[in-house]
Design an enzyme around this catalytic site. Structure first.
Site, short mmCIF file in Angstrom:
data_model
loop_
_atom_site.label_atom_id
_atom_site.label_comp_id
_atom_site.label_asym_id
_atom_site.label_seq_id
_atom_site.Cartn_x
_atom_site.Cartn_y
_atom_site.Cartn_z
N LEU A 189 0.89 -1.36 -0.02
CA LEU A 189 -0.02 -0.15 0.11
C LEU A 189 0.93 1.03 0.06
O LEU A 189 2.21 1.03 0.56
CB LEU A 189 -0.97 0.21 1.09
CG LEU A 189 -1.71 -1.18 1.33
CD1 LEU A 189 -2.69 -0.96 2.79
CD2 LEU A 189 -3.09 -1.29 0.34
N ASP A 190 0.54 2.22 -0.73
CA ASP A 190 1.23 3.44 -0.48
C ASP A 190 1.27 3.95 1.02
O ASP A 190 0.70 3.74 1.60
CB ASP A 190 0.35 4.66 -1.30
CG ASP A 190 0.51 4.42 -2.87
OD1 ASP A 190 1.34 3.62 -3.27
OD2 ASP A 190 -0.53 5.24 -3.49
N MET A 191 2.52 4.83 0.93
CA MET A 191 2.68 5.22 2.52
C MET A 191 1.47 5.82 3.10
O MET A 191 1.07 5.66 4.34
CB MET A 191 3.84 6.02 2.40
CG MET A 191 4.35 6.44 3.98
SD MET A 191 5.69 7.43 4.12
CE MET A 191 5.35 9.18 3.47
#
Length: 223
Positions: A56-58
């Site tokens: 997942l993106d940060m």
């Protein structure tokens, strides 16, 4: 250096782990000493055989599965590649979207926006990219967003930044998006309002149907 608090997985067995990743934490290490703390590093401290399967993106919070051992990593990676994993996200987007019972589809190919890497863009020459979406409720307005909508999202493909770019492409960017949004959009929320709320798949070893669900914290805190 003070170590982060121990992880408490949503699910743990001899073959895999499922976590509810907080927003602001990387899934894997980034470039630079200040980006070495991440979900995979924390997991490996407690489970030395833990291996990343997807990311997942940060700025995105929510459910992440990690494999325990290379064989399980291969099996889970194949399940993702073959679209045998159920993934559902929740987001709050700028603007009023029509509230309907049926799902709508965004079918728009994506590719890297090379002059502005790591940004992605819709381009006919890009890779096929499909997202299902359904608006479920209006969201209380904020100074930077006179209207906003709570939506459910199901990516049928797994392109980088797919949900963020697809929603931007139909004129409804996700609130708090510091990468694709302007200053007003970023001011609309203290974080990117995107959360992986459901994850489901067949356990590669036990063949049990696993389904996990975790609501986003921004749902509980709205008002």
């Amino acid at each position: 250096m003070t170590l982060p608090a121990p992880l408490h997985p949503v699910h743990e067995d001899d073959h895999l782990l499922v976590f509810d990743k907080p927003a602001g934490l990387l899934c894997v290490p980034g470039r630079g000493e200040d980006k070495q703390d991440c979900l995979s590093a924390r997991a490996i401290r407690q489970w030395p055989d833990a291996l990343i399967v997807h990311r997942l993106d940060m700025g995105t919070s929510g459910l992440v599965v990690m494999a325990r051992g290379i064989e399980m990593q291969r099996a889970l990676s194949a399940a993702f590649a073959e679209r045998r994993v159920h993934k559902r996200y929740e987001a709050v987007v700028d603007g009023a979207m029509p509230l309907r019972d049926e799902w709508s589809v965004i079918d728009a190919p994506l590719m890297a926006d090379w002059p502005r890497r790591p940004l992605q863009k819709v381009d006919p020459a890009g890779k096929p990219s499909v997202t299902r979406w359904k608006a479920i409720s209006a969201w209380p307005g904020k100074p930077a967003a006179a209207a906003a909508t709570h939506v459910l999202l199901e990516p049928l493909t797994g392109r980088s930044h797919q949900l963020r770019v697809h929603l931007l492409s139909i004129g409804h960017p996700i609130l708090g998006d510091a990468l694709y949004g302007d200053a007003a959009l970023q001011a609309g929320a203290p974080r990117l309002l995107l959360h992986a709320s459901e994850l489901g798949f067949v356990h590669p070893v036990t063949q049990q149907e696993l389904r996990f669900s975790r609501p986003p914290d921004f749902v509980a805190s709205r008002g």
